[in-house]
Design a protein around this motif. Structure first.
Motif, PDB file in Angstrom:
ATOM      1  N   ALA A  96       0.826  -1.211   0.000  1.00  0.00           N
ATOM      2  CA  ALA A  96       0.000   0.000   0.000  1.00  0.00           C
ATOM      3  C   ALA A  96       0.859   1.259   0.000  1.00  0.00           C
ATOM      4  CB  ALA A  96      -0.933  -0.012   1.206  1.00  0.00           C
ATOM      5  N   PHE A  97       1.891   1.289   0.837  1.00  0.00           N
ATOM      6  CA  PHE A  97       2.762   2.465   0.916  1.00  0.00           C
ATOM      7  C   PHE A  97       3.433   2.738  -0.432  1.00  0.00           C
ATOM      8  CE2 PHE A  97       7.441   3.247   1.499  1.00  0.00           C
ATOM      9  CZ  PHE A  97       7.353   4.626   1.503  1.00  0.00           C
ATOM     10  N   ALA A  98       3.975   1.692  -1.043  1.00  0.00           N
ATOM     11  CA  ALA A  98       4.731   1.879  -2.283  1.00  0.00           C
ATOM     12  C   ALA A  98       3.833   2.282  -3.444  1.00  0.00           C
ATOM     13  CB  ALA A  98       5.486   0.590  -2.619  1.00  0.00           C
ATOM     14  N   VAL A  99       2.660   1.686  -3.548  1.00  0.00           N
ATOM     15  CA  VAL A  99       1.768   2.017  -4.660  1.00  0.00           C
ATOM     16  C   VAL A  99       1.250   3.446  -4.509  1.00  0.00           C
ATOM     17  CG1 VAL A  99      -0.349   1.384  -5.884  1.00  0.00           C
ATOM     18  CG2 VAL A  99       1.138  -0.400  -4.978  1.00  0.00           C
ATOM     19  N   ALA A 100       0.978   3.873  -3.275  1.00  0.00           N
ATOM     20  CA  ALA A 100       0.583   5.263  -3.056  1.00  0.00           C
ATOM     21  C   ALA A 100       1.712   6.216  -3.446  1.00  0.00           C
ATOM     22  CB  ALA A 100       0.184   5.477  -1.601  1.00  0.00           C
ATOM     23  N   LEU A 101       2.946   5.801  -3.200  1.00  0.00           N
ATOM     24  CA  LEU A 101       4.093   6.621  -3.590  1.00  0.00           C
ATOM     25  C   LEU A 101       4.171   6.744  -5.114  1.00  0.00           C
ATOM     26  CD1 LEU A 101       6.618   8.173  -2.667  1.00  0.00           C
ATOM     27  CD2 LEU A 101       7.883   6.015  -2.782  1.00  0.00           C
ATOM     28  N   ILE A 102       3.823   5.662  -5.812  1.00  0.00           N
ATOM     29  CA  ILE A 102       3.832   5.697  -7.273  1.00  0.00           C
ATOM     30  C   ILE A 102       2.788   6.685  -7.788  1.00  0.00           C
ATOM     31  CG2 ILE A 102       3.300   4.343  -9.344  1.00  0.00           C
ATOM     32  CD1 ILE A 102       4.514   1.918  -7.882  1.00  0.00           C
ATOM     33  N   THR A 103       1.595   6.653  -7.220  1.00  0.00           N
ATOM     34  CA  THR A 103       0.559   7.604  -7.650  1.00  0.00           C
ATOM     35  C   THR A 103       0.998   9.043  -7.364  1.00  0.00           C
ATOM     36  OG1 THR A 103      -0.647   7.526  -5.537  1.00  0.00           O
ATOM     37  CG2 THR A 103      -1.234   5.900  -7.194  1.00  0.00           C
ATOM     38  N   LEU A 104       1.740   9.232  -6.271  1.00  0.00           N
ATOM     39  CA  LEU A 104       2.263  10.557  -5.950  1.00  0.00           C
ATOM     40  C   LEU A 104       3.287  10.997  -6.997  1.00  0.00           C
ATOM     41  CD1 LEU A 104       2.707  13.005  -4.100  1.00  0.00           C
ATOM     42  CD2 LEU A 104       4.315  11.605  -2.781  1.00  0.00           C
ATOM     43  N   LEU A 105       4.200  10.100  -7.378  1.00  0.00           N
ATOM     44  CA  LEU A 105       5.212  10.435  -8.374  1.00  0.00           C
ATOM     45  C   LEU A 105       4.570  10.840  -9.702  1.00  0.00           C
ATOM     46  CD1 LEU A 105       7.861   7.616  -7.737  1.00  0.00           C
ATOM     47  CD2 LEU A 105       8.133  10.065  -7.271  1.00  0.00           C
ATOM     48  N   ILE A 106       3.554  10.096 -10.113  1.00  0.00           N
ATOM     49  CA  ILE A 106       2.874  10.433 -11.365  1.00  0.00           C
ATOM     50  C   ILE A 106       2.193  11.790 -11.237  1.00  0.00           C
ATOM     51  CG2 ILE A 106       1.033   9.739 -12.951  1.00  0.00           C
ATOM     52  CD1 ILE A 106       1.673   6.838 -12.262  1.00  0.00           C
ATOM     53  N   GLY A 107       1.582  12.054 -10.075  1.00  0.00           N
ATOM     54  CA  GLY A 107       0.967  13.355  -9.846  1.00  0.00           C
ATOM     55  C   GLY A 107       1.972  14.489  -9.914  1.00  0.00           C
ATOM     56  N   MET A 108       3.187  14.243  -9.428  1.00  0.00           N
ATOM     57  CA  MET A 108       4.242  15.253  -9.496  1.00  0.00           C
ATOM     58  C   MET A 108       4.670  15.482 -10.937  1.00  0.00           C
ATOM     59  SD  MET A 108       6.377  13.937  -6.142  1.00  0.00           S
ATOM     60  CE  MET A 108       7.683  15.161  -6.224  1.00  0.00           C
ATOM     61  N   LEU A 109       4.736  14.409 -11.725  1.00  0.00           N
ATOM     62  CA  LEU A 109       5.093  14.545 -13.131  1.00  0.00           C
ATOM     63  C   LEU A 109       4.019  15.299 -13.907  1.00  0.00           C
ATOM     64  CD1 LEU A 109       6.550  10.972 -13.760  1.00  0.00           C
ATOM     65  CD2 LEU A 109       7.836  13.117 -13.744  1.00  0.00           C
ATOM     66  N   ILE A 110       2.753  15.109 -13.527  1.00  0.00           N
ATOM     67  CA  ILE A 110       1.660  15.842 -14.178  1.00  0.00           C
ATOM     68  C   ILE A 110       1.788  17.332 -13.899  1.00  0.00           C
ATOM     69  CG2 ILE A 110      -0.847  16.211 -14.170  1.00  0.00           C
ATOM     70  CD1 ILE A 110      -1.166  13.211 -13.653  1.00  0.00           C
ATOM     71  N   GLY A 111       2.252  17.675 -12.692  1.00  0.00           N
ATOM     72  CA  GLY A 111       2.458  19.075 -12.353  1.00  0.00           C
ATOM     73  C   GLY A 111       1.456  19.660 -11.380  1.00  0.00           C
ATOM     74  N   PHE A 112       0.833  18.821 -10.562  1.00  0.00           N
ATOM     75  CA  PHE A 112      -0.099  19.335  -9.565  1.00  0.00           C
ATOM     76  C   PHE A 112       0.664  20.130  -8.506  1.00  0.00           C
ATOM     77  CE2 PHE A 112      -2.563  15.340 -10.702  1.00  0.00           C
ATOM     78  CZ  PHE A 112      -3.481  16.016 -11.505  1.00  0.00           C
ATOM     79  N   PRO A 113       0.071  21.198  -7.957  1.00  0.00           N
ATOM     80  CA  PRO A 113       0.736  21.990  -6.913  1.00  0.00           C
ATOM     81  C   PRO A 113       0.872  21.196  -5.617  1.00  0.00           C
ATOM     82  CG  PRO A 113      -1.523  22.735  -7.238  1.00  0.00           C
ATOM     83  CD  PRO A 113      -1.238  21.764  -8.335  1.00  0.00           C
ATOM     84  N   PRO A 114       1.732  21.631  -4.693  1.00  0.00           N
ATOM     85  CA  PRO A 114       1.997  20.874  -3.456  1.00  0.00           C
ATOM     86  C   PRO A 114       0.754  20.531  -2.652  1.00  0.00           C
ATOM     87  CG  PRO A 114       3.629  22.587  -3.734  1.00  0.00           C
ATOM     88  CD  PRO A 114       2.631  22.797  -4.817  1.00  0.00           C
ATOM     89  N   ALA A 115      -0.177  21.468  -2.490  1.00  0.00           N
ATOM     90  CA  ALA A 115      -1.375  21.171  -1.703  1.00  0.00           C
ATOM     91  C   ALA A 115      -2.185  20.049  -2.338  1.00  0.00           C
ATOM     92  CB  ALA A 115      -2.246  22.428  -1.569  1.00  0.00           C
ATOM     93  N   ALA A 116      -2.263  20.060  -3.651  1.00  0.00           N
ATOM     94  CA  ALA A 116      -2.991  18.997  -4.349  1.00  0.00           C
ATOM     95  C   ALA A 116      -2.273  17.663  -4.202  1.00  0.00           C
ATOM     96  CB  ALA A 116      -3.150  19.354  -5.824  1.00  0.00           C
ATOM     97  N   LEU A 117      -0.947  17.688  -4.208  1.00  0.00           N
ATOM     98  CA  LEU A 117      -0.186  16.447  -4.029  1.00  0.00           C
ATOM     99  C   LEU A 117      -0.402  15.866  -2.635  1.00  0.00           C
ATOM    100  CD1 LEU A 117       3.168  17.482  -5.750  1.00  0.00           C
ATOM    101  CD2 LEU A 117       1.426  15.919  -6.654  1.00  0.00           C
ATOM    102  N   VAL A 118      -0.502  16.720  -1.643  1.00  0.00           N
ATOM    103  CA  VAL A 118      -0.777  16.259  -0.280  1.00  0.00           C
ATOM    104  C   VAL A 118      -2.126  15.539  -0.235  1.00  0.00           C
ATOM    105  CG1 VAL A 118      -1.353  17.045   2.051  1.00  0.00           C
ATOM    106  CG2 VAL A 118       0.639  17.980   0.872  1.00  0.00           C
ATOM    107  N   VAL A 119      -3.136  16.159  -0.820  1.00  0.00           N
ATOM    108  CA  VAL A 119      -4.473  15.552  -0.839  1.00  0.00           C
ATOM    109  C   VAL A 119      -4.468  14.263  -1.642  1.00  0.00           C
ATOM    110  CG1 VAL A 119      -6.856  15.879  -1.594  1.00  0.00           C
ATOM    111  CG2 VAL A 119      -5.626  17.753  -0.503  1.00  0.00           C
ATOM    112  N   LEU A 120      -3.807  14.279  -2.798  1.00  0.00           N
ATOM    113  CA  LEU A 120      -3.736  13.097  -3.653  1.00  0.00           C
ATOM    114  C   LEU A 120      -3.096  11.926  -2.920  1.00  0.00           C
ATOM    115  CD1 LEU A 120      -3.757  11.617  -6.430  1.00  0.00           C
ATOM    116  CD2 LEU A 120      -1.534  12.691  -6.872  1.00  0.00           C
ATOM    117  N   CYS A 121      -1.972  12.185  -2.280  1.00  0.00           N
ATOM    118  CA  CYS A 121      -1.234  11.123  -1.591  1.00  0.00           C
ATOM    119  C   CYS A 121      -2.052  10.536  -0.444  1.00  0.00           C
ATOM    120  CB  CYS A 121       0.092  11.676  -1.080  1.00  0.00           C
ATOM    121  SG  CYS A 121       1.179  10.443  -0.381  1.00  0.00           S
ATOM    122  N   GLY A 122      -2.644  11.406   0.372  1.00  0.00           N
ATOM    123  CA  GLY A 122      -3.442  10.914   1.494  1.00  0.00           C
ATOM    124  C   GLY A 122      -4.669  10.158   1.044  1.00  0.00           C
TER     125      GLY A 122
END
Length: 548
Positions: free
Chosen positions: A345-371
């Motif tokens: 679970a931890f690693a797959v959530a990290l992968i979704t976070l990495l893709i979100g960072m590559l898309i270019g979402f702002p930090p607040a959105a990345l926090v929400v996405l990851c959680g």
């Protein structure tokens, strides 16, 4: 030994001799409600305490069953119904749901905005992940006993819980075999051997578990073998992305071909209940989940005020991606848990976070996405373990009405546990965070967000995604080679790799020497090993938490 009088007819390969009672025990009968509520509070507290202090969440299902067995010894009429193996099944369902729900689905996600210095996002996140947790458990209930998550799947911890409860009820030779497994499991755990991995090798799909073991070993020994750490090159992440995409396409293909018929294994066994008889189809369940996750992602995005930092187009993209990531996260975690007992679970959530960072979402959105992504998966997988245990205890589906009634009661027990876990975390998180007690995994997510994406990450992810996709395609949906190999690569545990491969070698040797007649005994013994490892790990975790 328990003296349950509620025995059900079993298929030829089952060992239980119970006959189903006229009605399955209810979660909300006064005595059961008292027991399940107390276990849920205990499980939630233990889960969050161990997660913040040790970074792990133990499987407490066996503990719940043992508490019910002990309560059954109390010479009072109100405690008599705890002798039923079906009540004990409800007990283990409730405590494990509360443990994983409180720790992994609630506390971990809200720790991310806290560490980012965005206290204003904690409550919107808490509301969103609470609803996501409830949906997570309900989705597995809907999808259990389908082609994607069959009731006859491995679900190792579920098998272990069921065999422990059966042994306490009927005793005899199987109890002695299980007891021997318990002893060896606890002894091996005392020496630091991952005995749950060893025991799973005797139960699960050999192809899937072999790839899991190889993944563990390659992750652990990549430096001496290749001169670099595979995780630093994002090889595991890329392979899981590719394997996950192909696994998703394989699920879509199953949905497209979904028919209300029994599988070949079910026809051969003549005991299995088709999902179409009483549970929603795969297609309806996936459609429901997709719509529900989009609704939750929208709620969290607007509750967190993300519209202030993003254009309307970017906001829509975020909502769609967050819902997609959460949904795929639970499916991948569920598949890995069903086949191996491990869920990344931890690693797959990290992968979704990495893709979100590559898309270019702002930090607040990345926090929400990851959680939001991290909140889905653990409750889903845990519900699978519990329903598998109930399926075994209720006679492998030999009585369709009783099986479906029991499954509904397990859902009610889990939902009760989730509802209890929500206020426990709400009232406890402030004091934990104020004392600096935040889940360590949350700190990893936050450091990843702050560090940004390093150059070359996208190229590495795309390159290794091709390899992961190819492996998953070759193995097909039944073997899940790509997903399980990627799971092993994502988890730093080479000892588990050795345990899995040695267990598979011993399984081959035993089956070649003794044939199929020892399969049931071997599986009961393996279930005892897994249960022994869980009990020892739980006890040692409690002791270590007291020393921190």
């Amino acid at each position: 030994m328990n003296t349950s009088s509620s025995a059900i007819p079993t298929p030829p390969d089952a060992t239980s001799t119970e006959v189903p009672p006229p009605q399955h025990p209810s979660t909300f009968s006064p005595a059961n409600l008292l027991l399940l509520s107390a276990l849920s509070v205990f499980g939630a507290i233990i889960g969050i305490e161990l997660l913040v202090k040790l970074g792990v969440t133990p499987n407490t299902a066996i503990i719940g069953a043992l508490v019910a067995m002990i309560c059954a010894r109390v010479p009072l009429r109100a405690f008599a119904q705890y002798r039923s193996i079906h009540v004990q099944n409800l007990a283990q369902s409730a405590i494990s749901a509360a443990t994983f729900g409180a720790a992994n689905s609630l506390l971990l996600p809200i720790g991310i905005p806290f560490l980012m210095g965005r206290a204003d996002l904690v409550m919107p996140m808490f509301i969103g992940v609470s609803l996501a947790m409830l949906l997570d458990g309900y989705m597995l209930y809907r999808m259990f006993d389908t082609k994607i998550f069959p009731a006859t799947g491995t679900w190792p911890q579920g098998v272990a819980a069921a065999e422990a409860i059966k042994a306490g009820d009927v005793g005899g030779r199987q109890a002695r075999v299980l007891g021997a497994g318990l002893g060896i499991g606890m002894l091996g755990s005392w020496f630091g051997i991952p005995m749950s991995a060893f025991g799973t090798a005797f139960i699960g799909n050999i192809w899937a578990l072999t790839m899991l073991g190889l993944g563990f070993l390659l992750r652990g020994y990549s430096m001496p073998l290749f001169g670099f750490a595979v995780e630093k090159a994002y090889i595991p992440h890329g392979m899981m992305i590719g394997a996950g995409i192909v696994a998703l396409l394989q699920i879509v293909r199953m949905v497209w071909r979904d028919r209300p018929v029994r599988s070949a294994a079910d026809v051969a066994a003549e005991v299995h209940v088709p999902a179409a008889a009483g549970t929603p189809s795969i297609r309806r369940s996936l459609r429901f989940g997709g719509v529900a996750y989009i609704g939750l992602a929208t709620l969290v995005a607007f509750g967190a005020g993300l519209y202030a930092d993003m254009s309307p187009g970017m906001l829509i993209l975020f909502i769609v991606y967050a819902a997609f990531a959460a949904f795929v996260h639970e499916l991948i975690v569920g598949i890995a848990a069903m086949h191996s007992g491990w869920f990344p679970a931890f690693a797959v959530a990290l992968i979704t976070l990495l893709i979100g960072m590559l898309i270019g979402f702002p930090p607040a959105a990345l926090v929400v996405l990851c959680g939001f992504s991290a909140a889905t998966g653990p409750a889903f997988a845990d519900m699978g373990y519990d329903l598998r245990a109930g399926f075994i205890l209720r006679g492998h589906g030999s009585n369709p009405a009783f099986e479906l009634a029991g499954r509904r009661q397990q859902l009610m027990a889990a939902m009760l546990a989730f509802v209890i876990a929500i206020p426990v975390v709400y009232f406890a998180h402030s004091s934990f965070f104020a004392n600096g007690q935040v889940p360590p995994v949350a700190a990893v997510y936050v450091s990843t967000i702050k560090a940004g994406v390093a150059p070359g990450v996208l190229h590495s992810l795309m390159l290794w995604a091709i390899a992961g996709a190819a492996l998953q395609f070759i193995g097909g949906p039944k073997r899940q080679l790509g997903v399980l190999f990627s799971t092993g690569l994502l988890i730093a545990n080479p000892a588990a790799g050795w345990a899995v491969l040695i267990g598979i070698a011993l399984r081959f040797a035993i089956e070649r020497t003794a044939g199929e007649r020892v399969r049931n005994t071997m599986e009961v013994f393996a279930a005892g090993i897994i249960a022994g490892d869980a009990i020892f790990s739980f006890g040692s975790s409690l002791i270590r938490s007291r020393t921190h």
